[in-house]
Design a protein around this motif. Sequence first.
Motif, PDB file in Angstrom:
ATOM      1  N   ILE A 206      37.940  16.383  46.733  1.00  0.00           N
ATOM      2  CA  ILE A 206      39.097  17.141  47.234  1.00  0.00           C
ATOM      3  C   ILE A 206      39.158  18.487  46.518  1.00  0.00           C
ATOM      4  O   ILE A 206      39.212  18.541  45.286  1.00  0.00           O
ATOM      5  CB  ILE A 206      40.412  16.374  47.017  1.00  0.00           C
ATOM      6  N   LEU A 207      39.144  19.543  47.282  1.00  0.00           N
ATOM      7  CA  LEU A 207      39.176  20.875  46.694  1.00  0.00           C
ATOM      8  C   LEU A 207      40.355  21.681  47.225  1.00  0.00           C
ATOM      9  O   LEU A 207      40.758  21.540  48.379  1.00  0.00           O
ATOM     10  CB  LEU A 207      37.864  21.618  46.958  1.00  0.00           C
ATOM     11  N   THR A 208      40.906  22.506  46.352  1.00  0.00           N
ATOM     12  CA  THR A 208      41.958  23.458  46.717  1.00  0.00           C
ATOM     13  C   THR A 208      41.534  24.828  46.220  1.00  0.00           C
ATOM     14  O   THR A 208      41.208  24.977  45.032  1.00  0.00           O
ATOM     15  CB  THR A 208      43.310  23.086  46.087  1.00  0.00           C
TER      16      THR A 208
ATOM     17  N   LEU B  78      51.646  19.962  45.508  1.00  0.00           N
ATOM     18  CA  LEU B  78      50.240  20.157  45.835  1.00  0.00           C
ATOM     19  C   LEU B  78      49.462  18.861  45.664  1.00  0.00           C
ATOM     20  O   LEU B  78      48.666  18.479  46.536  1.00  0.00           O
ATOM     21  CB  LEU B  78      49.626  21.247  44.952  1.00  0.00           C
ATOM     22  N   PHE B  79      49.672  18.159  44.552  1.00  0.00           N
ATOM     23  CA  PHE B  79      48.942  16.923  44.300  1.00  0.00           C
ATOM     24  C   PHE B  79      49.287  15.859  45.336  1.00  0.00           C
ATOM     25  O   PHE B  79      48.410  15.119  45.804  1.00  0.00           O
ATOM     26  CB  PHE B  79      49.236  16.415  42.884  1.00  0.00           C
ATOM     27  N   GLU B  80      50.556  15.771  45.715  1.00  0.00           N
ATOM     28  CA  GLU B  80      50.944  14.842  46.777  1.00  0.00           C
ATOM     29  C   GLU B  80      50.223  15.200  48.071  1.00  0.00           C
ATOM     30  O   GLU B  80      49.774  14.317  48.818  1.00  0.00           O
ATOM     31  CB  GLU B  80      52.456  14.885  46.990  1.00  0.00           C
ATOM     32  N   PHE B  81      50.104  16.483  48.334  1.00  0.00           N
ATOM     33  CA  PHE B  81      49.434  16.992  49.526  1.00  0.00           C
ATOM     34  C   PHE B  81      47.945  16.645  49.489  1.00  0.00           C
ATOM     35  O   PHE B  81      47.365  16.220  50.491  1.00  0.00           O
ATOM     36  CB  PHE B  81      49.648  18.503  49.584  1.00  0.00           C
ATOM     37  N   GLN B  82      47.321  16.822  48.331  1.00  0.00           N
ATOM     38  CA  GLN B  82      45.893  16.537  48.179  1.00  0.00           C
ATOM     39  C   GLN B  82      45.575  15.059  48.417  1.00  0.00           C
ATOM     40  O   GLN B  82      44.558  14.728  49.037  1.00  0.00           O
ATOM     41  CB  GLN B  82      45.428  16.926  46.774  1.00  0.00           C
TER      42      GLN B  82
ATOM     43  N   PHE C 139      43.935  26.690  50.744  1.00  0.00           N
ATOM     44  CA  PHE C 139      43.494  25.657  51.671  1.00  0.00           C
ATOM     45  C   PHE C 139      43.046  24.436  50.880  1.00  0.00           C
ATOM     46  O   PHE C 139      42.525  24.545  49.766  1.00  0.00           O
ATOM     47  CB  PHE C 139      42.384  26.148  52.601  1.00  0.00           C
ATOM     48  N   VAL C 140      43.306  23.270  51.449  1.00  0.00           N
ATOM     49  CA  VAL C 140      42.911  22.001  50.864  1.00  0.00           C
ATOM     50  C   VAL C 140      41.933  21.340  51.823  1.00  0.00           C
ATOM     51  O   VAL C 140      42.227  21.175  53.007  1.00  0.00           O
ATOM     52  CB  VAL C 140      44.133  21.077  50.636  1.00  0.00           C
ATOM     53  N   LEU C 141      40.764  20.974  51.292  1.00  0.00           N
ATOM     54  CA  LEU C 141      39.730  20.366  52.123  1.00  0.00           C
ATOM     55  C   LEU C 141      39.246  19.086  51.446  1.00  0.00           C
ATOM     56  O   LEU C 141      38.979  19.087  50.244  1.00  0.00           O
ATOM     57  CB  LEU C 141      38.566  21.334  52.318  1.00  0.00           C
TER      58      LEU C 141
ATOM     59  N   SER D 157      37.554  22.695  60.279  1.00  0.00           N
ATOM     60  CA  SER D 157      38.706  22.990  61.132  1.00  0.00           C
ATOM     61  C   SER D 157      39.897  22.090  60.785  1.00  0.00           C
ATOM     62  O   SER D 157      41.029  22.383  61.185  1.00  0.00           O
ATOM     63  CB  SER D 157      38.344  22.818  62.605  1.00  0.00           C
ATOM     64  N   ALA D 158      39.643  21.011  60.022  1.00  0.00           N
ATOM     65  CA  ALA D 158      40.719  20.109  59.619  1.00  0.00           C
ATOM     66  C   ALA D 158      41.278  20.464  58.240  1.00  0.00           C
ATOM     67  O   ALA D 158      42.111  19.725  57.706  1.00  0.00           O
ATOM     68  CB  ALA D 158      40.217  18.667  59.617  1.00  0.00           C
ATOM     69  N   ALA D 159      40.830  21.559  57.666  1.00  0.00           N
ATOM     70  CA  ALA D 159      41.367  21.990  56.373  1.00  0.00           C
ATOM     71  C   ALA D 159      42.873  22.183  56.479  1.00  0.00           C
ATOM     72  O   ALA D 159      43.382  22.686  57.491  1.00  0.00           O
ATOM     73  CB  ALA D 159      40.696  23.291  55.937  1.00  0.00           C
ATOM     74  N   GLN D 160      43.588  21.784  55.450  1.00  0.00           N
ATOM     75  CA  GLN D 160      45.046  21.890  55.428  1.00  0.00           C
ATOM     76  C   GLN D 160      45.468  23.137  54.651  1.00  0.00           C
ATOM     77  O   GLN D 160      44.799  23.538  53.695  1.00  0.00           O
ATOM     78  CB  GLN D 160      45.656  20.651  54.785  1.00  0.00           C
TER      79      GLN D 160
END
Length: 238
Positions: free
Chosen positions: A111-113, A14-18, A229-231, A180-183
């Motif tokens: 950065i929020l999850t 998750l942290f790598e993704f963020q 979701f990660v934004l 719309s770009a939220a992962q």
Amino acid sequence: LLKNRNLLFWYEKLFEFQFRGIENIRGKNILEIGSGTSPLKFFYSNVITSDIMDLDYLDMVLDCHAIDQCDAIKRESLDVIVVTNVLHHLKDPLAFMLKAADKLKKNGSFILTEPYFSTVSTLIYEKLHHEFSSFNIQKPQLSKIDGPLSSANQALPYMIFFGNRGWDTPLKSVFKYDVSAAQHFSSLSYMMTGGISRKLPIPFGLYKFLFQLDMRYSQAYPRLFSSFFVLRLKKDSQ
């Protein structure tokens, strides 16, 4: 948490993704809000950890609703503020985010999850998870506060950013972002770890395989499978 290898792996990914796409992340000034149950500093030693609870393994005690009054964090001193499953515990998440922007450098990242409500995750969050979830709210705030961990509405951040009520409009005065770009991050793989309170007996090698499969489906079919979701919001440079 550190004894649950599968859960630690989930957080590591998750942290790598963020932080994906942020150059020299280990040289950045990063503040984490709500670090009480987060292993972020285990992976990134440059992170400043904080929580409203006075825990001896954290760097500072901070009520994030009063972050603008925290003299220990200078204005425009942070490259990144990161919150993981924190906003849905806050009385007024929008007010906090607006105040937090003052501590970010220009072009800094917030950065929020948070929980994403897909077909699969809605069933889990509303029927199986211990935290409260409700879409029947009239404003982007918690209606009842019992304590820093017991108060929650898991649906609150989802409603702010995906509810089409314009609740995130105030954020657009200080941040640039595209909802719309939220992962999308994972579906059932967090639940397969057992979470903080328990450990499920899934061998680590098997769990890593299931995690990759889980990520593939959550990203290919987010409305059906995604659980988080990660934004990333970037502070306006003007």
